[in-house]
Design a protein around this motif. Structure first.
Motif, PDB file in Angstrom:
ATOM      1  N   GLY A  20       0.810  -1.211   0.000  1.00  0.00           N
ATOM      2  CA  GLY A  20       0.000   0.000   0.000  1.00  0.00           C
ATOM      3  C   GLY A  20       0.841   1.258   0.000  1.00  0.00           C
ATOM      4  N   ARG A  21       1.943   1.245   0.762  1.00  0.00           N
ATOM      5  CA  ARG A  21       2.839   2.406   0.777  1.00  0.00           C
ATOM      6  C   ARG A  21       3.466   2.632  -0.593  1.00  0.00           C
ATOM      7  NH1 ARG A  21       5.467   0.531   6.526  1.00  0.00           N
ATOM      8  NH2 ARG A  21       3.881   1.454   7.896  1.00  0.00           N
ATOM      9  N   ARG A  22       3.811   1.535  -1.269  1.00  0.00           N
ATOM     10  CA  ARG A  22       4.375   1.674  -2.619  1.00  0.00           C
ATOM     11  C   ARG A  22       3.352   2.257  -3.591  1.00  0.00           C
ATOM     12  NH1 ARG A  22       6.995  -3.839  -4.442  1.00  0.00           N
ATOM     13  NH2 ARG A  22       7.142  -2.592  -6.361  1.00  0.00           N
ATOM     14  N   VAL A  23       2.098   1.881  -3.445  1.00  0.00           N
ATOM     15  CA  VAL A  23       1.051   2.450  -4.294  1.00  0.00           C
ATOM     16  C   VAL A  23       0.907   3.943  -4.015  1.00  0.00           C
ATOM     17  CG1 VAL A  23      -1.419   2.427  -4.840  1.00  0.00           C
ATOM     18  CG2 VAL A  23      -0.207   0.277  -4.502  1.00  0.00           C
ATOM     19  N   ARG A  24       0.962   4.323  -2.743  1.00  0.00           N
ATOM     20  CA  ARG A  24       0.864   5.739  -2.394  1.00  0.00           C
ATOM     21  C   ARG A  24       2.010   6.537  -3.012  1.00  0.00           C
ATOM     22  NH1 ARG A  24       0.640   6.751   3.829  1.00  0.00           N
ATOM     23  NH2 ARG A  24       2.846   6.232   3.626  1.00  0.00           N
ATOM     24  N   LEU A  64      -2.028   2.467   2.102  1.00  0.00           N
ATOM     25  CA  LEU A  64      -2.270   3.587   1.181  1.00  0.00           C
ATOM     26  C   LEU A  64      -2.658   4.845   1.930  1.00  0.00           C
ATOM     27  CD1 LEU A  64      -2.414   4.339  -1.819  1.00  0.00           C
ATOM     28  CD2 LEU A  64      -4.752   3.485  -1.858  1.00  0.00           C
ATOM     29  N   GLY A  65      -3.318   4.679   3.071  1.00  0.00           N
ATOM     30  CA  GLY A  65      -3.684   5.840   3.867  1.00  0.00           C
ATOM     31  C   GLY A  65      -5.163   5.882   4.154  1.00  0.00           C
ATOM     32  N   LEU A  66      -5.866   6.822   3.546  1.00  0.00           N
ATOM     33  CA  LEU A  66      -7.279   7.048   3.846  1.00  0.00           C
ATOM     34  C   LEU A  66      -8.203   6.455   2.799  1.00  0.00           C
ATOM     35  CD1 LEU A  66      -7.095  10.749   5.083  1.00  0.00           C
ATOM     36  CD2 LEU A  66      -7.165   8.669   6.459  1.00  0.00           C
ATOM     37  N   ALA A  67      -7.763   5.424   2.119  1.00  0.00           N
ATOM     38  CA  ALA A  67      -8.573   4.868   1.031  1.00  0.00           C
ATOM     39  C   ALA A  67      -9.704   4.004   1.580  1.00  0.00           C
ATOM     40  CB  ALA A  67      -7.704   4.033   0.099  1.00  0.00           C
ATOM     41  N   PRO A  68     -10.930   4.200   1.094  1.00  0.00           N
ATOM     42  CA  PRO A  68     -11.998   3.251   1.418  1.00  0.00           C
ATOM     43  C   PRO A  68     -11.729   1.917   0.739  1.00  0.00           C
ATOM     44  CG  PRO A  68     -12.756   4.857  -0.190  1.00  0.00           C
ATOM     45  CD  PRO A  68     -11.393   5.293   0.230  1.00  0.00           C
ATOM     46  N   TYR A  69     -12.291   0.859   1.310  1.00  0.00           N
ATOM     47  CA  TYR A  69     -11.993  -0.489   0.832  1.00  0.00           C
ATOM     48  C   TYR A  69     -13.273  -1.275   0.588  1.00  0.00           C
ATOM     49  CZ  TYR A  69     -10.303  -5.314   0.792  1.00  0.00           C
ATOM     50  OH  TYR A  69     -10.052  -6.622   0.440  1.00  0.00           O
TER      51      TYR A  69
END
Length: 849
Positions: free
Chosen positions: A82-86, A117-122
């Protein structure tokens, strides 16, 4: 409290086999090779599965599905991705992203990526339908043993934004599942960017370019993020050899080709000590576990158990606040001497057990391992070089929609756990879970203590009832008894857009045709004269076709069918059929109009209303005419999906139409392609009702599709004039219609799909890339001229007055009419195949609009 080891993505991946790669057993016997980065063998092992589509199974050591693993390692890998996507997206785009995970294997991984990713809804796909909740999409996973995925967000707006969509799966093997997903979702909710995330990218060289090619096709950017990459080399005949190996092992026979000495397989349910198993089996209990085995987490009220219906940043904040206390309750329930504890999740319920396990590992000072149960049948062989050492089999315990079946927990038996905490949702807390052959009893044979955590299954709020149908004169110019509209009134909403803007948006993928309305065509005086002349000429022919199709329906579908017309072209025909049944048989048939949208299906809420008020077996869907049969196919697919999602059966996909020139249906009044005057106009011959609208910001999950009532056009309305002119001719054609219906009932009426074949020929001849741009038949051609940007009209040589209005419209819009041979239709309308404002035709000339 002592902090657990192996925390974070770079923590140790424990090798229980003492340095032997857990894929070597399969590699040696079948010649399967993993080629790529060195760390692939750390991340993956190999096993064999009972699946006719693929022999081998890539078994992840860091996913927490088949192999018990440290929860910090499992969660850390997802968060790192997720961090890499961000980083890839940047802060602004990351803030607008939505993450979608795949059931069942990647539900926890996807949720962990959303956390990173952070604040992304899932949201994750699911194979568990929810009665009354309409699917916002669905797709197929071709290699899976259970293929149908549903998307059931509580708030459909979750999928309608224009931010990046991040799709997460455990492995990216062929790309087919992702392509199927993006194809389905892009058609419904187009966006500019997609990111595909996987633990391992294992595409072959042949598959590697397909994603880029598909991205160009849809005009969107598609990126890929993976923890490691490589490929699987499969020798010729590996599927057959693998199937034979599985079959012989499960039957206890030796394989038919020379191999080294085989270790003993662990088959079926491991209730007794098995050859090579680590640990000692215990006698399973004979009844349900007592209540003191349950742990009450005090799960926060209203907090979703996972992403099946959506999980927002606000939900995440509530979960983080509650985790320490919930993990402490688990720790307090563990045996005092427990040193090695296993948290076992339940199929799609992966994230909540993972987070509980991670918090327990972080705070409780015990060694914690985590995995989940699964639907996937895999051969178990107790060999250090094989990824699935032991298998517990037990009956499904959540009353699955696809029926009962066997479920599995791998590598738990004989693993030496002092306690196992089974975490299920309340839908899975059934008598089958507690039965003598259920999961809890199977686990109790292999560990001194089994504990149970039940998380409330989140149920989206649904209204108790749908609204009653709209009726005239409040909605439509038809009499209230003629038709009830299962629609919502959007008359006060501005939905119209210029034809050229709509065409450009539709063809570019920027909008769906059902999200806006064309500006209503206002006919000239000359055109109105043509309509009335056509009505005079064709009223008797329409009356006879009405009689034929109605008599056929009454003979084959019972004496009191429920007519359900597909709005809006089907609605005048449904009213005429109702009038015929009244004229000929004295029947007062119920008649409703519902919305169906190409590419998005029929209004599921309308189907629910119908099922609540009538027997679905009595429902007969009615339309005006067939073109190439797109709506026929759409209805059949939509009803199949509805049956899966809601469990409501009985609706027949067969459509009754006035005219079937495309030979797409069995129930029709005629197969001639002639002018039906109701096709000449828009709302002014359809009760002053617009074409139906489906847009996420206007139509919620519990709403009917929408439409407008154009009250302001009352002065030019000929809706009732048309109906009266046709039904006035019933007496004179009654005998002929009944005789023709009798002949048809005895004849072979099987569809030949001749029209579809003709459309494909036209596409090839004229270089048109999309069959949806070819509109065959007088009715569809008229719609092209009234609502779309026409390119040219193909007319059958010798076509007479049936085409007078088409020629007039073509003349007014500057569209050429070409005669064509071998047309099964009177005419065919071609929408401009590459329309942008200023586009040119095949001859290089600008299109006149």
């Amino acid at each position: 409290m002592e902090k657990a080891v192996n925390e974070g993505v770079h923590g140790e991946v424990r090798d229980e086999a003492g340095g032997v790669w857990s894929g070597s057993w399969v590699a040696e016997r079948l010649g399967v090779e993993l080629v790529g980065e060195d760390r692939l063998t750390d991340l993956l092992g190999l096993a064999l599965r009972r699946n006719p589509k693929r022999a081998h199974l890539l078994v992840s050591n860091v996913l927490g599905k088949h192999v018990p693993q440290s929860p910090s390692v499992v969660y850390g890998h997802g968060v790192e991705l997720g961090r890499r996507v961000r980083e890839l997206l940047g802060a602004e785009e990351a803030g607008r992203a939505v993450v979608l995970g795949y059931a069942e294997t990647a539900t926890g991984l996807g949720h962990s990526v959303a956390d990173g990713l952070g604040l992304a809804p899932y949201l994750h796909s699911t194979r568990r339908p929810v009665a009354g909740l309409a699917a916002a999409g669905g797709f197929e996973e071709a290699h899976s043993h259970a293929t149908s995925h549903l998307l059931l967000p509580e708030d459909p707006a979750l999928l309608t934004g224009d931010g990046p969509l991040v799709l997460v799966d455990d492995e990216f093997s062929t790309g087919n599942t992702v392509l199927n997903t993006v194809r389905d979702l892009h058609g419904r909710y187009p966006r500019r960017r997609y990111v595909v995330v996987a633990l391992v990218d294992m595409r072959s060289a042949a598959d590697a370019g397909r994603l880029e090619e598909f991205a160009r096709e849809i005009g969107a950017r598609v990126d890929l993020v993976a923890a490691a990459s490589g490929t699987v080399r499969l020798p010729e005949g590996v599927l057959e050899r693998g199937q034979e190996l599985v079959a012989r092992y499960e039957s206890g026979a030796a394989p038919s080709w020379p191999v080294a000495q085989f270790p003993a397989p662990l088959e079926g349910v491991a209730d007794t000590p098995l050859p090579g198993a680590r640990g000692t089996a215990r006698t399973p209990p004979t009844g349900p576990h007592p209540d003191d085995n349950r742990i009450d987490l005090h799960w926060p009220a209203g907090l979703p158990d996972g992403g099946r219906h959506g999980f927002t940043p606000a939900h995440r904040e509530r979960l983080e606040d509650a985790l320490p206390a919930m993990a402490a309750r688990i720790a307090d329930a563990l045996p005092v001497d427990a040193r090695r504890v296993h948290i076992l999740g339940f199929e799609e319920l992966m994230y909540a057990p993972l987070r509980l396990a991670h918090e327990l590992e972080r705070t409780a000072g015990v060694e914690v391992r985590y995995s989940t149960t699964t639907r996937s049948p895999v051969l178990a062989v107790d060999d250090p070089g094989y990824a699935i050492r032991t298998r517990l089999a037990f009956p499904a315990h959540d009353d699955p929609a696809d029926g009962p079946g066997e479920r599995y927990a791998y590598n738990v038996a004989g693993a030496g756990f002092d306690a196992v905490v089974a975490v299920v949702d309340s839908a899975g807390d059934t008598p089958a879970l507690h039965a003598p052959d259920g999961l809890l009893a199977r686990l109790a044979a292999h560990t001194p203590r089994v504990l149970l955590v039940v998380i409330p299954s989140y149920a989206p709020e649904r209204p108790s009832m749908l609204p009653e149908p709209l009726r005239g004169p409040a909605f439509s110019s038809y009499a209230p008894e003629e038709v009830g509209w299962l629609l919502q009134d959007l008359s006060d909403v501005t939905l119209e857009a210029p034809t050229e803007e709509r065409e450009e948006a539709i063809q570019s993928g920027g909008a769906h045709y059902a999200e806006s309305l064309p500006v209503e065509y206002q006919p000239s005086e000359r055109y109105q004269e043509l309509f009335h002349a056509a009505l005079d000429d064709s009223a008797a022919r329409i009356a006879q076709a009405t009689g034929v199709v109605t008599e056929t329906v009454l003979a084959e579908r019972g004496p009191r069918p429920v007519l359900v017309s597909l709005a809006r072209a089907g609605t005048p025909v449904g009213i005429l059929m109702r009038r015929w049944a009244q004229h000929r048989h004295g029947l007062d048939l119920p008649h409703y109009a519902v919305s169906i949208v190409r590419g998005r299906g029929i209004d599921a809420n309308a189907l629910r209303w119908l099922a609540a008020h009538h027997d679905p077996r009595d429902v007969v869907f009615v339309d005006g005419w067939t073109g190439k049969g797109a709506i026929t196919r759409e209805l059949a697919q939509a009803l199949e999906e509805f049956q899966k999602s809601d469990g409501i059966t009985g609706f027949s996909p067969e459509i009754a139409v006035l005219a079937d020139p495309g030979s797409c249906v069995r129930t029709y009044g005629t197969r001639e392609d002639f002018l039906i005057p109701s096709a000449c106009l828009n709302s002014t011959v359809s009760g002053l009702i617009s074409r139906t609208v489906l847009r996420a910001d206007l139509v919620g999950p519990h709403d009917f599709h929408g439409a407008k009532f154009y009250r302001e056009l009352t002065g030019t309305d000929v809706s009732v004039t048309f109906l009266d002119a046709v039904s006035a001719r019933f007496p004179e054609i009654e005998d002929a219609a009944c005789a023709q219906a009798k002949e048809l009932l005895a004849a072979d009426r099987s569809p030949t799909w001749e029209g579809w074949a003709a459309v494909e020929r036209i596409c090839e001849e004229y270089g048109i890339h999309d069959v949806n741009l070819v509109k065959p038949g007088v009715g569809e051609t008229t719609r092209v001229l009234l609502r779309r940007v026409p390119w040219k009209i193909l007319a059958r040589a010798g076509a007479g007055s049936d085409l007078d209005h088409v020629r007039l419209l073509a003349e007014q819009r500057g569209v050429p009419v070409e005669e064509a041979a071998d047309l099964p239709y009177t005419c065919v309308g071609l929408i401009h195949p590459k329309y942008t404002r200023g586009a040119t035709g095949a001859d290089g000339k600008a299109v006149s609009v």
